[in-house]
Design a protein around this motif. Sequence first.
Motif, PDB file in Angstrom:
ATOM      1  N   LEU A 192      19.827  -1.901   6.564  1.00  0.00           N
ATOM      2  CA  LEU A 192      18.669  -1.059   6.883  1.00  0.00           C
ATOM      3  C   LEU A 192      17.724  -1.839   7.805  1.00  0.00           C
ATOM      4  N   LEU A 193      17.149  -1.161   8.770  1.00  0.00           N
ATOM      5  CA  LEU A 193      16.199  -1.798   9.687  1.00  0.00           C
ATOM      6  C   LEU A 193      14.956  -0.933   9.788  1.00  0.00           C
ATOM      7  N   ALA A 194      13.786  -1.584   9.795  1.00  0.00           N
ATOM      8  CA  ALA A 194      12.544  -0.819   9.932  1.00  0.00           C
ATOM      9  C   ALA A 194      11.599  -1.504  10.914  1.00  0.00           C
ATOM     10  N   ASP A 195      10.874  -0.686  11.663  1.00  0.00           N
ATOM     11  CA  ASP A 195       9.767  -1.186  12.481  1.00  0.00           C
ATOM     12  C   ASP A 195       8.541  -0.361  12.111  1.00  0.00           C
ATOM     13  N   VAL A 286       1.007   1.000   7.731  1.00  0.00           N
ATOM     14  CA  VAL A 286       1.865  -0.072   7.217  1.00  0.00           C
ATOM     15  C   VAL A 286       1.549  -0.372   5.747  1.00  0.00           C
ATOM     16  N   ALA A 287       0.305  -0.140   5.357  1.00  0.00           N
ATOM     17  CA  ALA A 287      -0.107  -0.392   3.967  1.00  0.00           C
ATOM     18  C   ALA A 287       0.720   0.452   2.998  1.00  0.00           C
ATOM     19  N   ASP A 288       1.196   1.602   3.472  1.00  0.00           N
ATOM     20  CA  ASP A 288       1.957   2.507   2.602  1.00  0.00           C
ATOM     21  C   ASP A 288       3.467   2.351   2.764  1.00  0.00           C
ATOM     22  N   PHE A 289       3.877   1.374   3.550  1.00  0.00           N
ATOM     23  CA  PHE A 289       5.316   1.188   3.766  1.00  0.00           C
ATOM     24  C   PHE A 289       5.954   0.642   2.488  1.00  0.00           C
ATOM     25  N   SER A 290       7.018   1.273   2.036  1.00  0.00           N
ATOM     26  CA  SER A 290       7.755   0.746   0.875  1.00  0.00           C
ATOM     27  C   SER A 290       9.198   1.219   0.997  1.00  0.00           C
ATOM     28  N   SER A 291      10.054   0.620   0.216  1.00  0.00           N
ATOM     29  CA  SER A 291      11.452   1.035   0.263  1.00  0.00           C
ATOM     30  C   SER A 291      12.110   0.750  -1.076  1.00  0.00           C
ATOM     31  N   LYS A 292      13.006   1.644  -1.463  1.00  0.00           N
ATOM     32  CA  LYS A 292      13.739   1.422  -2.713  1.00  0.00           C
ATOM     33  C   LYS A 292      14.928   0.510  -2.452  1.00  0.00           C
ATOM     34  N   LYS A 293      15.270   0.333  -1.193  1.00  0.00           N
ATOM     35  CA  LYS A 293      16.443  -0.493  -0.851  1.00  0.00           C
ATOM     36  C   LYS A 293      16.150  -1.951  -1.198  1.00  0.00           C
ATOM     37  N   ASP A 330      13.943  -9.043  -1.227  1.00  0.00           N
ATOM     38  CA  ASP A 330      15.146  -9.591  -0.593  1.00  0.00           C
ATOM     39  C   ASP A 330      15.309  -9.155   0.857  1.00  0.00           C
ATOM     40  N   TRP A 331      14.227  -8.777   1.485  1.00  0.00           N
ATOM     41  CA  TRP A 331      14.296  -8.368   2.884  1.00  0.00           C
ATOM     42  C   TRP A 331      14.078  -9.573   3.804  1.00  0.00           C
ATOM     43  N   SER A 332      14.569  -9.447   5.016  1.00  0.00           N
ATOM     44  CA  SER A 332      14.244 -10.421   6.068  1.00  0.00           C
ATOM     45  C   SER A 332      13.241  -9.744   6.979  1.00  0.00           C
ATOM     46  N   TYR A 333      12.231 -10.492   7.418  1.00  0.00           N
ATOM     47  CA  TYR A 333      11.322  -9.862   8.370  1.00  0.00           C
ATOM     48  C   TYR A 333      10.993 -10.777   9.538  1.00  0.00           C
ATOM     49  N   PHE A 334      10.768 -10.117  10.643  1.00  0.00           N
ATOM     50  CA  PHE A 334      10.609 -10.793  11.941  1.00  0.00           C
ATOM     51  C   PHE A 334       9.400 -10.174  12.633  1.00  0.00           C
ATOM     52  N   VAL A 335       8.424 -11.022  12.943  1.00  0.00           N
ATOM     53  CA  VAL A 335       7.175 -10.495  13.504  1.00  0.00           C
ATOM     54  C   VAL A 335       6.831 -11.249  14.784  1.00  0.00           C
ATOM     55  N   ILE A 336       6.537 -10.513  15.853  1.00  0.00           N
ATOM     56  CA  ILE A 336       6.101 -11.174  17.090  1.00  0.00           C
ATOM     57  C   ILE A 336       4.610 -10.917  17.272  1.00  0.00           C
ATOM     58  N   THR A 337       3.863 -11.996  17.498  1.00  0.00           N
ATOM     59  CA  THR A 337       2.434 -11.850  17.775  1.00  0.00           C
ATOM     60  C   THR A 337       1.933 -13.044  18.584  1.00  0.00           C
ATOM     61  N   SER A 338       0.840 -12.816  19.309  1.00  0.00           N
ATOM     62  CA  SER A 338       0.233 -13.911  20.060  1.00  0.00           C
ATOM     63  C   SER A 338      -0.853 -14.581  19.208  1.00  0.00           C
ATOM     64  N   TYR A 339      -1.169 -13.987  18.062  1.00  0.00           N
ATOM     65  CA  TYR A 339      -2.262 -14.508  17.245  1.00  0.00           C
ATOM     66  C   TYR A 339      -1.796 -15.755  16.477  1.00  0.00           C
ATOM     67  N   GLU A 340      -2.432 -16.900  16.813  1.00  0.00           N
ATOM     68  CA  GLU A 340      -1.888 -18.184  16.340  1.00  0.00           C
ATOM     69  C   GLU A 340      -2.042 -18.406  14.840  1.00  0.00           C
ATOM     70  N   ASN A 341      -3.026 -17.717  14.227  1.00  0.00           N
ATOM     71  CA  ASN A 341      -3.217 -17.912  12.786  1.00  0.00           C
ATOM     72  C   ASN A 341      -2.476 -16.875  11.957  1.00  0.00           C
ATOM     73  N   PHE A 342      -1.460 -16.311  12.563  1.00  0.00           N
ATOM     74  CA  PHE A 342      -0.755 -15.215  11.900  1.00  0.00           C
ATOM     75  C   PHE A 342      -0.300 -15.593  10.481  1.00  0.00           C
ATOM     76  N   GLU A 343       0.378 -16.741  10.379  1.00  0.00           N
ATOM     77  CA  GLU A 343       0.986 -17.088   9.085  1.00  0.00           C
ATOM     78  C   GLU A 343      -0.065 -17.205   7.979  1.00  0.00           C
ATOM     79  N   LYS A 344      -1.241 -17.740   8.376  1.00  0.00           N
ATOM     80  CA  LYS A 344      -2.314 -17.923   7.397  1.00  0.00           C
ATOM     81  C   LYS A 344      -2.786 -16.551   6.892  1.00  0.00           C
ATOM     82  N   CYS A 345      -3.025 -15.642   7.799  1.00  0.00           N
ATOM     83  CA  CYS A 345      -3.488 -14.308   7.390  1.00  0.00           C
ATOM     84  C   CYS A 345      -2.400 -13.565   6.622  1.00  0.00           C
ATOM     85  N   PHE A 346      -1.180 -13.705   7.076  1.00  0.00           N
ATOM     86  CA  PHE A 346      -0.039 -13.019   6.470  1.00  0.00           C
ATOM     87  C   PHE A 346       0.226 -13.570   5.062  1.00  0.00           C
TER      88      PHE A 346
END
Length: 382
Positions: A192-195, A286-293, A330-346
């Motif tokens: 399954l893939l989601a954006d 995105v706040a409401d994104f969920s999946s049973k998978k 158990d999902w893998s996720y991949f995020v592209i952003t220019s915001y350097e503090n992304f990991e901290k906020c995430f």
Amino acid sequence: MEYTLIATATFGLEKVVANELKELGYEELKIENGKVTFKGDEMDIVTCNMWLRTADRVLIKMAEFKAESFEDLFQGTLAVEWGDIIPITGFMHVTGKSVKSKLYSVPDCQSIVKKAVVDAMKRKYRRDLFPENGVEYKIEVGILKDTVTLTLDTSGTGLHKRGYREMAGIAPMKETLAAALVLLSKWEPGNLLADPFCGSGTIAIEAAMIGKNIAPGLNRSFVSEQWDIIPQDLWQDIRKFARNSINDKEFRILASDISGKVVKTARENAKKAGVEDYIAFQKLDVADFSSKKKRGYIITNPPYGERIGQLNEVENLYKTMGNTFKKLNDWSYFVITSYENFEKCFGKKSDKNRKLYNGRLKCYFYQYFAPKEDKSYNYKNA
Ligand SMILES: C[S@@+](CC[C@H](N)C(=O)[O-])C[C@H]1O[C@@H](n2cnc3c(N)ncnc32)[C@H](O)[C@@H]1O
């Protein structure tokens, strides 16, 4: 005839382009900043234009030489047999760039190259006038540290233009970059893939095209289709082969966005690309994104704060993303952003990141892999 070909690449994507070339069967590749060089004939020009998903253009390298004066540039250009490729009617359009070189005036270099090309044509065709009312032959003179590279562009419009995205949302991503993100994620159609920030749908559509093995160039034309050096039946054969290569795999990609308007655009684009049956579009925060998978992939390009939205809004959005994705164990996720503090906020450090450019913006592609114990996931080469 054998040519030296160059597949140009956005900074950071050179290896991805090289991998695509390897998959197509090319072996001796030279990878440099912004380009991959290899050998090929007319059939390879057609194949690479038709199939490369992540390269910007396919060029023929006509010459490479040192030049510290206009005379060097003129003589080096004159030595090339341009008339082997360009016909009498060919429209010779010269573009240029110069970096860290003695010859820094690009307009002067362009006129000198044009004059030398015309002189070489005079030599070949034994005539003085060239009407230039035919097909375009775009010659680029690139000078880097006094080394001149002369190329001819076989693609015409950049390869990112597949023909399906007439309408774009806010801050759309180039199709070539979107395809590169999908290839880097190692997603395969069985998963399954989601954006959840799909915008005009570029990532989902490129993924669907990869899943179905649809050649990215199938529904567009290329400038070299009108060139005499490439027989018309080569184009027809390679298009026919590409049409027959589309597989019958079934899969579902989820593409959502908070804006109903962009979701509508994305759906239209998917229709044009012929992949609407493989993508489920939805207006969703995105706040409401969920999946049973239990397992799945997210590949996404959220707002960066630079181009749209304010910084603190984006920081809150990344926090929300962190909380939402955390629930997808158990999902893998991949995020592209220019915001350097992304990991901290995430709220989580990525397993791996990669520097990439989205247009002119320096970005990182943050990669979070699903737990390793599942044997069906091989992230060693991710
Ligand atoms: C950078 S754009 C994505 C561009 C997309 N990759 C493309 O090629 O068109 C970010 C998208 O995030 C959407 N967005 C912003 N806040 C959101 C939220 N809370 N939930 C879902 N989508 C959101 C915007 O509407 C915008 O379309």
